[in-house]
Scaffold this motif. Structure first.
Motif, PDB file in Angstrom:
ATOM      1  N   THR A  86      -2.508   2.933  -4.608  1.00 19.33           N
ATOM      2  CA  THR A  86      -2.816   1.922  -5.617  1.00 19.33           C
ATOM      3  C   THR A  86      -4.135   1.227  -5.281  1.00 19.33           C
ATOM      4  N   ARG A  87      -4.858   0.834  -6.322  1.00 19.32           N
ATOM      5  CA  ARG A  87      -6.104   0.090  -6.170  1.00 19.32           C
ATOM      6  C   ARG A  87      -5.961  -1.358  -6.611  1.00 19.32           C
ATOM      7  N   VAL A  88      -4.750  -1.702  -7.085  1.00 23.45           N
ATOM      8  CA  VAL A  88      -4.478  -3.083  -7.495  1.00 23.45           C
ATOM      9  C   VAL A  88      -3.105  -3.482  -6.953  1.00 23.45           C
ATOM     10  N   TYR A 139      -6.623   0.844 -13.552  1.00 23.78           N
ATOM     11  CA  TYR A 139      -6.047   1.165 -12.249  1.00 23.78           C
ATOM     12  C   TYR A 139      -4.533   0.989 -12.236  1.00 23.78           C
ATOM     13  N   ALA A 140      -4.017   0.098 -13.074  1.00 27.07           N
ATOM     14  CA  ALA A 140      -2.560  -0.101 -13.130  1.00 27.07           C
ATOM     15  C   ALA A 140      -1.856   1.093 -13.755  1.00 27.07           C
ATOM     16  N   ALA A 148      -3.016  -3.086  -2.647  1.00 29.07           N
ATOM     17  CA  ALA A 148      -4.148  -2.230  -2.301  1.00 29.07           C
ATOM     18  C   ALA A 148      -4.533  -2.385  -0.844  1.00 29.07           C
ATOM     19  N   SER A 149      -4.350  -3.568  -0.287  1.00 24.53           N
ATOM     20  CA  SER A 149      -4.749  -3.810   1.104  1.00 24.53           C
ATOM     21  C   SER A 149      -3.872  -3.056   2.100  1.00 24.53           C
ATOM     22  N   GLN A 150      -2.651  -2.689   1.691  1.00 28.67           N
ATOM     23  CA  GLN A 150      -1.747  -1.980   2.594  1.00 28.67           C
ATOM     24  C   GLN A 150      -1.949  -0.471   2.568  1.00 28.67           C
ATOM     25  N   ALA A 151      -2.693   0.032   1.622  1.00 26.70           N
ATOM     26  CA  ALA A 151      -2.965   1.471   1.495  1.00 26.70           C
ATOM     27  C   ALA A 151      -1.681   2.293   1.501  1.00 26.70           C
ATOM     28  N   THR A 152      -0.686   1.822   0.788  1.00 28.78           N
ATOM     29  CA  THR A 152       0.595   2.534   0.714  1.00 28.78           C
ATOM     30  C   THR A 152       0.446   3.800  -0.125  1.00 28.78           C
TER      31      THR A 152
END
Length: 369
Positions: free
Chosen positions: A68-70, A171-172, A195-199
Motif C-alpha cells: 500500500t502507498r496510503v 492509490y486506494a 505505507a510506513s510499515q511496508a506491509t
C-alpha cells in the motif's frame, strides 16, 4: 663357395617351410576355436544436433510484491488466491472516504479563493485607475496587488492538495500492474494497512512467457556467442527422467564469466503456454549449438577406451573381429558420433566385445536398429 650357397638355399627353404606351417597351424587353430557370440549394430549417417548441457532455475518474467502507498482500512478484496489477473484488474480497495473528504475540502477552498481573487482583481483595477489620476496613494495599489498575488498562491496550494487527494484515491484502489498470477493473500478485509510499515498484501508473478536461468562451461563461450549471431539458438528444458518440458530460445548471454565456478550465465525465454514451467523450479537444460549433417553414428555401447584412446570392434566379412582406433566427435543420448575409424555400413560390436581380440571369430546376432 658352392657348398655354402647350397647350404644357404636349404636353410632359407626350411625357414619358409616352418613359417608357412606356423601360419597354417595358427589359421587352423583360429578356425578350430568356437565363435564368440556378440551383438552388433550397423554404423549409419544421420543429422545429429550438438548440445551443451546445464542446470537451470525457472524465473518469472516479472514479479511484483503489492504494497500500500496510503494508510487506511481494507474494505474489499477483488480476487481469489492463485487467480490469473490481467493488467489493471482490481485487487484491493482501501477505504476512500478520507481521501474523498480531503479532495472535497480542497475543492471548496479553491472555489472560495477564486471568488476572493475575482473581487480582489476588480479592486486592483480600480486602484490602478485612481492611483494613476492621483486620487489614491500608490501604497494602497501595491497592497491590493499583494492580496491578488496571495490569493493566486492559495489557489495553487488548493490545486496541489486536490492533486494529492486524487492520487491517494488512485492509490486506494490497488490494481494489478501486469498480467500474471496472484499468490497467497497476506491481509484480509478490515485490516489497517500503513505505507510506513511496508506491509506486503500479495505477490504477482508473470509466467507467460517465463525465463530459465542456467550456466554452461566457459569453454563454449565463444561458440555460443558466434552461433547466436547466426540465429536464435534453441533451448530445451527437461524435468525428471529426462522428460521434455518446454522449448524456448536463448535471449541473454551474460557479460562476464563467473570466476569462482568458471561458468557462463545464460537466460532463455519460453512461451510456457501450458504452464509446465513454474517459478523457482529446477530443470536440466540443453542448449542446441548446431546440427552435424551426415555424421557417422554408432551406439555408445560400441565405444571402448584403452590406454591409447578410443576403439571399437568391427566384424569383418569373414566373421572375425577387427579392433579399430576411432576418434569421437560427440556422445549424447546413447549415440556416439565417429569422426574417423568407422564407415557407414560397418557392423560394430555392442555386446560381448570384452571377450574379443583382433582376429577372434565371432557369431554376430542380427544388426540392431
Amino acid at each position: 663357395m658352392g657348398a655354402i650357397a647350397v647350404l644357404a638355399v636349404v636353410v632359407g627353404a626350411g625357414y619358409l617351410f616352418l613359417q608357412h606351417t606356423g601360419r597354417d597351424r595358427a589359421a587352423v587353430a583360429a578356425m578350430a576355436q568356437p565363435a564368440i557370440p556378440v551383438s552388433v549394430a550397423v554404423a549409419k549417417t544421420s543429422n545429429v544436433p550438438v548440445y551443451v548441457r546445464g542446470i537451470g532455475t525457472v524465473q518469472a518474467l516479472n514479479t511484483a510484491v503489492i504494497k500500500t502507498r496510503v494508510d487506511g482500512t481494507i474494505v474489499k478484496v477483488s480476487f481469489q488466491e492463485g487467480q490469473d489477473v490481467k493488467e489493471g484488474d482490481p485487487l484491493f480497495q482501501i477505504d476512500p472516504r478520507p481521501f474523498q473528504a480531503v479532495l472535497d475540502q480542497a475543492s471548496s477552498n479553491r472555489a472560495q479563493n477564486e471568488a476572493k481573487l475575482r473581487g480582489a482583481q476588480l479592486d486592483l483595477e480600480r486602484y490602478l485607475k485612481t492611483s494613476a489620476q492621483g486620487y489614491e496613494p500608490i501604497q494602497i495599489r501595491d497592497e491590493q496587488q499583494a492580496r491578488v498575488d496571495a490569493l493566486k498562491g492559495q489557489i495553487a496550494a488548493d490545486e496541489a492538495v486536490m492533486h494529492s487527494a486524487r492520487l491517494n484515491l488512485i492509490y486506494a484502489d490497488i490494481r494489478a500492474p501486469f498480467d500474471g498470477r496472484t499468490g497467497t493473500r497476506l491481509v484480509d478485509v478490515g485490516n489497517l494497512v500503513q505505507a510506513s510499515q511496508a506491509t506486503s498484501l500479495v505477490s504477482i508473478t508473470q509466467i507467460k512467457p517465463i525465463y530459465v536461468n542456467f550456466t554452461v562451461p566457459q569453454d563454449v563461450n565463444e561458440q555460443v556467442r558466434r552461433m547466436q549471431k547466426a540465429g536464435p539458438l534453441v533451448v530445451i528444458a527437461y524435468g525428471g527422467k529426462d522428460r521434455e518440458l518446454a522449448r524456448g530460445t536463448l535471449s541473454v548471454v551474460d557479460n562476464q564469466i563467473e570466476t569462482a565456478t568458471g561458468t557462463l550465465r545464460l537466460k532463455a525465454t519460453f512461451e510456457n503456454t501450458d504452464e509446465r514451467l513454474w517459478p523457482g523450479q529446477f530443470v536440466n537444460v540443453r542448449l542446441q549449438l548446431e546440427t552435424r549433417t551426415d555424421a557417422v553414428t554408432v551406439p555408445q555401447r560400441a565405444v571402448m577406451q584403452g590406454s591409447s584412446g578410443y576403439f571399437c570392434f568391427v566384424v569383418r566379412a569373414d566373421g572375425t573381429a577387427e579392433r579399430r582406433t576411432i576418434e569421437i566427435g560427440a556422445v549424447q543420448d546413447g549415440i556416439a558420433v565417429i569422426d574417423s575409424g568407422v564407415a557407414p555400413g560397418d557392423k560394430v560390436v555392442i555386446d560381448g566385445q570384452f571377450r574379443l581380440s583382433d582376429g577372434t571369430r565371432v557369431r554376430a546376432a542380427e544388426p540392431a536398429s
